[in-house]
Structure formats: structure tokens, C-alpha cells
Write a protein that holds these residues in place. Structure first.
Motif, short mmCIF file in Angstrom:
data_model
loop_
_atom_site.label_atom_id
_atom_site.label_comp_id
_atom_site.label_asym_id
_atom_site.label_seq_id
_atom_site.Cartn_x
_atom_site.Cartn_y
_atom_site.Cartn_z
N SER A 1 58.82 -23.76 14.07
CA SER A 1 57.62 -23.70 13.23
C SER A 1 56.84 -22.42 13.49
CB SER A 1 56.72 -24.90 13.51
OG SER A 1 57.38 -26.08 13.19
N SER A 2 56.07 -22.02 12.50
CA SER A 2 55.27 -20.80 12.66
C SER A 2 54.15 -21.03 13.66
CB SER A 2 54.68 -20.38 11.31
OG SER A 2 53.68 -21.29 10.90
N LYS A 3 53.75 -19.98 14.35
CA LYS A 3 52.72 -20.06 15.39
C LYS A 3 51.39 -20.58 14.83
CE LYS A 3 55.10 -18.26 18.79
NZ LYS A 3 55.73 -19.16 19.71
N GLU A 4 51.08 -20.21 13.59
CA GLU A 4 49.81 -20.64 12.99
C GLU A 4 49.80 -22.15 12.80
OE1 GLU A 4 51.85 -18.28 10.83
OE2 GLU A 4 51.24 -16.96 12.47
N ASP A 5 50.94 -22.70 12.39
CA ASP A 5 51.02 -24.13 12.13
C ASP A 5 51.00 -24.95 13.41
OD1 ASP A 5 51.19 -23.74 9.40
OD2 ASP A 5 53.38 -23.70 9.40
N VAL A 6 51.51 -24.40 14.50
CA VAL A 6 51.68 -25.14 15.73
C VAL A 6 50.35 -25.62 16.33
CG1 VAL A 6 52.41 -24.86 18.13
CG2 VAL A 6 53.92 -24.15 16.29
N LEU A 7 49.38 -24.74 16.48
CA LEU A 7 48.10 -25.14 17.06
C LEU A 7 47.36 -26.08 16.13
CD1 LEU A 7 46.27 -24.91 19.51
CD2 LEU A 7 45.21 -22.90 18.46
N SER A 8 47.39 -25.81 14.86
CA SER A 8 46.74 -26.68 13.88
C SER A 8 47.37 -28.08 13.90
CB SER A 8 46.87 -26.06 12.48
OG SER A 8 46.41 -26.95 11.52
#
Length: 191
Positions: A137-144
Motif C-alpha cells: 500500500s502507498s505510504k499516504e494510505d498506511v497511516l490514515s
């Protein structure tokens, strides 16, 4: 002692346990069966390459069954363990650290609360495959996703603590579907 040492050596060579020297000099035995099974499951998964849609369908169905059994068999100590898990995940998120391990542990704790060891094995394998998708998964999606997951877990545990078992099940199913949708979007797969 000799017989026990031989038995431990055979189990270690077979991959069932790991034996290390403890702080006081005696052996410390670690169960490695779950890790071994999970790795084999992941290898089989990668070899057959089922789609994210297939994985999500299987995961949601399996976890739903496990959750229903957890609802029947969990006690206060299980709810306390889930609450402690969420507390640790929230501490990680405060530092902008992804709480993926804690989020996976939440599902493993639910399997443990079912009081059925086979569910523990299955969910361990499911979490291993889930981890594989997570790494893609993309880094932006991971924390969210991690933040939304902790909020969803909190809502489920709040319902459990209040004795609202049907509501907890609905919230849990909603959470599983939201995770799948996030992966579909992040990995550009069709829903």
C-alpha cells in the motif's frame, strides 16, 4: 535429562520449537509452529496469486465466524486485553507511527477470545497475508488506515464492553469492509 534434551533437539530440528539459553542458563523454549504455518500459508497464497477481492471475501467470512465465537466465549479478561491493545496502538499513533502490528494483534486477540485454538492458527495465517498487502500500500494510505482502524477497533470494544454484541458485530463487519475498500483503492484493484 538426556532423553529430554534429545526430544527437544528433535523438536527443534523439525521446526516445532526454538531453544535458546535463558538468563539463568537453562533452556527457553519458543513455539515456532504458528510462524511456520503462517509462512507456508503465505507461500501458498503467493504461488496461487488470488486477487485482493478473493482474499477480502475469505478474510471477512473467516473473521466474522471467529468474531461470533469470540462473542459467545469472551470474558472480561479478553475485553481488557483488547482495550490494552487499543491503548498501545493509540500511543504509537500519537507519535505518527503506524500501529499495524497492534492492529493485527487486535484480530489475534479476538481469535484467542473465541477459545478455539484452530481459529488462532487461521487468523495468524490471515494476518500474515494481510501484512503482505499492507506492505504494497502507498505510504499516504498506511497511516490514515491505521488511524481509522484504531477508531473502528475502539468502537467495537466500546460496544462489547457495553454488552451490545449485535452492534459490535455490525461495527466489526463494517471495519473489515472499509479495510478492503482502502486496499482496493490503494492497489488500484476493482471492488
Amino acid at each position: 535429562r538426556h532423553t529430554i534434551r534429545d526430544a527437544m533437539r528433535i523438536l527443534e530440528q523439525s521446526g516445532f520449537i526454538s531453544v535458546e539459553r535463558g538468563g539463568s542458563g537453562g533452556p527457553v523454549i519458543t513455539d515456532t509452529v504458528l510462524n511456520k504455518l503462517s509462512s507456508l500459508f503465505l507461500d501458498a497464497f503467493k504461488w496461487r496469486r488470488p486477487s485482493l477481492k478473493e482474499f477480502s471475501l475469505a478474510r471477512n467470512e473467516l473473521e466474522r465466524v471467529v468474531f461470533i465465537h469470540a462473542l459467545r466465549n469472551m470474558d472480561d479478561s479478553d475485553i481488557n486485553a483488547l482495550q490494552e491493545n487499543i491503548k498501545k496502538a493509540k500511543e504509537l499513533l500519537k507519535n505518527n507511527t503506524v500501529a499495524f502490528s497492534e492492529n493485527m494483534k487486535f484480530h489475534k486477540l479476538l481469535a484467542k477470545a473465541s477459545k478455539n485454538y484452530l481459529f488462532v492458527i487461521v487468523i495468524e495465517a490471515v494476518c500474515t497475508i494481510h501484512s503482505d498487502f499492507f506492505t504494497k500500500s502507498s505510504k499516504e494510505d498506511v497511516l490514515s488506515l491505521s488511524k481509522r482502524t484504531v477508531r473502528a477497533h475502539q468502537a467495537v470494544v466500546d460496544a462489547l464492553a457495553a454488552g451490545l454484541r449485535e452492534e459490535a458485530l455490525v461495527l466489526f463487519e463494517k471495519h473489515l469492509n472499509e479495510v478492503a475498500t482502502t486496499y482496493y483503492t490503494s492497489l488500484d484493484e476493482e471492488v
